[in-house]
Scaffold this active site. Structure first.
Site, PDB file in Angstrom:
ATOM      1  N   ASN A  64      -8.340   5.347   4.681  1.00 39.20           N
ATOM      2  CA  ASN A  64      -6.956   4.968   4.960  1.00 39.20           C
ATOM      3  C   ASN A  64      -6.667   5.111   6.448  1.00 39.20           C
ATOM      4  O   ASN A  64      -7.403   4.522   7.255  1.00 39.20           O
ATOM      5  CB  ASN A  64      -5.941   5.670   4.048  1.00 39.20           C
ATOM      6  CG  ASN A  64      -5.978   7.172   4.025  1.00 39.20           C
ATOM      7  OD1 ASN A  64      -6.904   7.784   3.485  1.00 39.20           O
ATOM      8  ND2 ASN A  64      -4.960   7.814   4.593  1.00 39.20           N
ATOM      9  N   ASP A  65      -5.663   5.823   6.859  1.00 37.57           N
ATOM     10  CA  ASP A  65      -5.105   5.746   8.210  1.00 37.57           C
ATOM     11  C   ASP A  65      -6.139   5.791   9.335  1.00 37.57           C
ATOM     12  O   ASP A  65      -7.009   6.669   9.351  1.00 37.57           O
ATOM     13  CB  ASP A  65      -4.169   6.917   8.451  1.00 37.57           C
ATOM     14  CG  ASP A  65      -3.155   7.114   7.355  1.00 37.57           C
ATOM     15  OD1 ASP A  65      -3.260   6.451   6.320  1.00 37.57           O
ATOM     16  OD2 ASP A  65      -2.251   7.944   7.539  1.00 37.57           O
ATOM     17  N   TRP A  89      -8.155   8.101  -3.124  1.00 38.67           N
ATOM     18  CA  TRP A  89      -7.694   9.080  -2.150  1.00 38.67           C
ATOM     19  C   TRP A  89      -8.055  10.491  -2.602  1.00 38.67           C
ATOM     20  O   TRP A  89      -7.881  10.856  -3.753  1.00 38.67           O
ATOM     21  CB  TRP A  89      -6.187   8.949  -1.964  1.00 38.67           C
ATOM     22  CG  TRP A  89      -5.635   9.796  -0.861  1.00 38.67           C
ATOM     23  CD1 TRP A  89      -5.467   9.451   0.431  1.00 38.67           C
ATOM     24  CD2 TRP A  89      -5.195  11.163  -0.979  1.00 38.67           C
ATOM     25  NE1 TRP A  89      -4.955  10.507   1.152  1.00 38.67           N
ATOM     26  CE2 TRP A  89      -4.770  11.559   0.309  1.00 38.67           C
ATOM     27  CE3 TRP A  89      -5.128  12.069  -2.029  1.00 38.67           C
ATOM     28  CZ2 TRP A  89      -4.279  12.841   0.557  1.00 38.67           C
ATOM     29  CZ3 TRP A  89      -4.638  13.346  -1.776  1.00 38.67           C
ATOM     30  CH2 TRP A  89      -4.209  13.720  -0.502  1.00 38.67           C
ATOM     31  N   ARG A 188       4.530  15.911   9.405  1.00 39.13           N
ATOM     32  CA  ARG A 188       3.143  15.534   9.642  1.00 39.13           C
ATOM     33  C   ARG A 188       2.984  14.404  10.666  1.00 39.13           C
ATOM     34  O   ARG A 188       3.934  13.808  11.128  1.00 39.13           O
ATOM     35  CB  ARG A 188       2.477  15.123   8.322  1.00 39.13           C
ATOM     36  CG  ARG A 188       3.210  14.053   7.522  1.00 39.13           C
ATOM     37  CD  ARG A 188       2.515  13.862   6.164  1.00 39.13           C
ATOM     38  NE  ARG A 188       3.175  12.876   5.324  1.00 39.13           N
ATOM     39  CZ  ARG A 188       4.097  13.159   4.419  1.00 39.13           C
ATOM     40  NH1 ARG A 188       4.502  14.402   4.267  1.00 39.13           N
ATOM     41  NH2 ARG A 188       4.630  12.207   3.680  1.00 39.13           N
TER      42      ARG A 188
END
Length: 592
Positions: A64-65, A89, A188
């Site tokens: 992901n990111d 995930w 975050r």
């Protein structure tokens, strides 16, 4: 970025409203599949079907990111969230790949992984900052034993190594805790820091929320270790929910080059981008950053909220920019999740890609940004075919032949001629391009349009993904209103599987308006097509839309590419160039 949970009736209410209002985004949460998190897939059985050829992805498993992209000693670095054990995930580490050209990538060992009390339950997203005299420093979110989100730092073991293979997490972590009223479960994704020469402080932002209000807290430091929260957040906005992956950077108002994060000169605007945890899309504003008050104020020319401008109106999230000082440009990375089912992902053994990096500039109007694929991607171009001055009457389509349509870069300029037949624009759709796209799809005849590309299609259009424009006439301004759509609904014959609606294949339309005056009748469309992804750039990057699609028949050499016009006004393909795209020589073969 977190594996968020629906924890209140309020959030459920918001999600229902998102659905009812057709807000454009991908599936709104990382759902946790504990039984699948460590279900590894051997490289021998990873499915090649729908895998991309020239996009960034590891050989298997979930990503992901993009985290902390940067350049150091002539080497590009990309860190990214990665599950080394499965295709969903979980087990997240900071994977690390390096490149000399942003095209060919070599995978190294993970830079960061959970190992100490301050990140034992997760090493989540963050950024990288080059600190003079200290070298690169990673700022990231760690998850403690009691699930509190805190901000940590990591430094390279050997600054003489341009590949930065080894990273150290000092024991004086964390550098920021949620001790002053912040929400410890929504705190975050620290940004790249910037330096103010006038007061000698570094500054960074951390995304958060308070009830329904999205917040970007600001922290200051002289030594990059002791950070103090400023009196006020740099910016916040009601009814936007958690702000993930904030990005804050300057853009030039008079030059076509990028600016460093710490640039303080004249003729600039600032960009604040946030990723919305509730909707899984992003929005940004342009505005003025008051360095004395540490406040950011949007210009007010565009909405500051869910209807705001976007880097990409499609499957695009958790983006991050960096300044490439070798070429004086700002480069954007963004993640595109899968939109098939979890069963599909675990079966094929992989999930997620990073999209082609894009340059970022302020449009000449000063009202929005423009994005364009980095020039390096053109090095993968192979055979070229062209089409020129091809007139298309209502209902006509012409095939682009002689290329590999499932793996192609196509750039076309249309000329619509007269706008007299353009439909009147209904102002009730002014902030609802997706609703308008769903109402007036690629097969609904209009005055000027729909016209555009039909990608990843079977010859009989049993499967196809259209990317198209439709031109309206705004009665209040007497100017054209241009709608751009990318529609995945007819992209596949595959039927939904699973009884849970969240586990069904996601085949959405995506849409955005394009700010062009069409004074010369021309509008361009460039699409990078790579098996299961279509990245489309309207009007030289004023509006960008990414779709993920999973055809069953229009795959490989069985895919077709067409130009089409379903409007009553004839449209001319003034020029079209299409190139076969080759695979990079190296794409993370060393990844585990």
């Amino acid at each position: 970025m977190s594996a968020s949970k629906i924890v209140s009736v309020l959030v459920l209410f918001v999600l229902i409203n998102i659905s009812n209002n057709n807000i454009n985004g991908v599936d709104a949460f990382h759902k946790v599949y504990r039984k699948l998190q460590s279900k590894s897939t051997s490289l021998e059985i990873v499915s090649p079907l729908h895998r991309t050829a020239f996009h960034f992805q590891p050989p298997r498993h979930w990503i992901n990111d993009p985290n902390g992209p940067m350049i150091y000693k002539g080497v590009y670095h990309l860190f990214y969230q990665y599950n080394p054990k499965g295709a969903v995930w979980g087990n997240i580490v900071w994977a690390h790949s390096v490149s000399k050209d942003l095209i060919n990538w070599e995978a190294l060992e993970p830079a960061i992984y959970p190992s100490k009390w301050f990140d034992i339950n997760g090493t989540w997203s963050g950024s990288a900052t080059h600190v003079p005299g200290k070298g690169p420093v990673i700022l990231y979110t760690g998850i403690t034993e009691n699930q509190t989100q805190i901000q940590n730092y990591a430094i390279p073991q050997d600054l003489s190594d341009p590949y930065l293979k080894k990273w150290i997490k000092p024991d004086d972590n964390p550098i920021v805790r949620p001790n002053h009223g912040e929400n410890g479960s929504a705190f975050r994704d620290p940004t790249t820091a910037w330096f103010n020469k006038k007061d000698g402080y570094w500054r960074m932002l951390v995304g958060s929320k308070r009830k329904h209000r999205g917040i970007a807290y600001m922290y200051k430091s002289r030594d990059f270790k002791k950070w103090v929260k400023t009196k006020r957040p740099i910016h916040s906005r009601k009814k936007t929910g958690m702000w993930e992956c904030p990005d804050f950077f300057p853009v030039s108002t008079d030059k076509k080059t990028g600016l460093d994060f710490s640039y303080e000169g004249p003729n600039t605007k600032h960009v604040l981008k946030v990723s919305l945890d509730l909707t899984r899309y992003e929005y940004y504003t342009l505005g003025k950053y008051d360095t004395k008050k540490d406040r950011y104020r949007p210009d007010g020319n565009t909405p500051d909220g869910w209807d705001g401008l976007r880097f990409d109106y499609g499957n695009f999230y958790a983006s991050k920019t960096f300044f490439d000082d070798m070429k004086n440009r700002r480069i954007l990375w963004g993640w595109a999740n899968e939109s098939d089912t979890v069963e599909d992902d675990t079966s094929k053994g992989w999930a997620g890609i990073q999209l082609i990096p894009r340059t970022v500039l302020l449009d000449s109007s000063g009202k929005q940004l423009v994005f364009w694929p980095i020039e390096e991607i053109e090095s993968l171009r192979g055979k070229n075919v062209q089409m020129n001055n091809q007139k298309m009457e209502k209902g006509q389509r012409f095939e682009v032949q002689g290329i590999t349509p499932a793996q192609v870069d196509v750039d076309v300029t249309f000329n619509v001629g007269s706008l007299e037949k353009a439909e009147n624009f209904d102002p009730s759709f002014a902030t609802k391009p997706l609703d308008l796209c769903n109402l007036k799809g690629s097969n609904v005849t209009g005055g000027v349009g729909p016209f555009g590309l039909i990608t990843l299609a079977t010859s009989d259009l049993e499967e196809y993904t259209p990317v198209f424009f439709r031109v309206f006439k705004d009665a209040t301004t007497n100017k054209p209103k241009v709608l751009m759509c990318s529609d995945a609904k007819p992209s596949t014959l595959k039927t939904d599987t699973g009884s849970d609606a969240k586990e069904k294949m996601y085949k959405p339309s995506f849409a955005g308006f394009v700010d062009v005056d069409l004074a010369d009748g021309k509008i361009s469309l460039r699409s990078l097509i790579d098996h299961s992804v279509v990245e489309s750039f309207g009007a030289k990057g004023k509006t960008v839309i990414t779709s993920r699609v999973y055809p069953t028949k229009a795959v490989g050499d069985k895919a077709h590419l067409f130009v089409f016009n379903n409007g009553s006004q004839p449209v001319t393909v003034e020029s079209l160039n299409a190139w076969n795209m080759q695979k990079p020589l190296k794409m993370n073969q060393g990844a585990k």
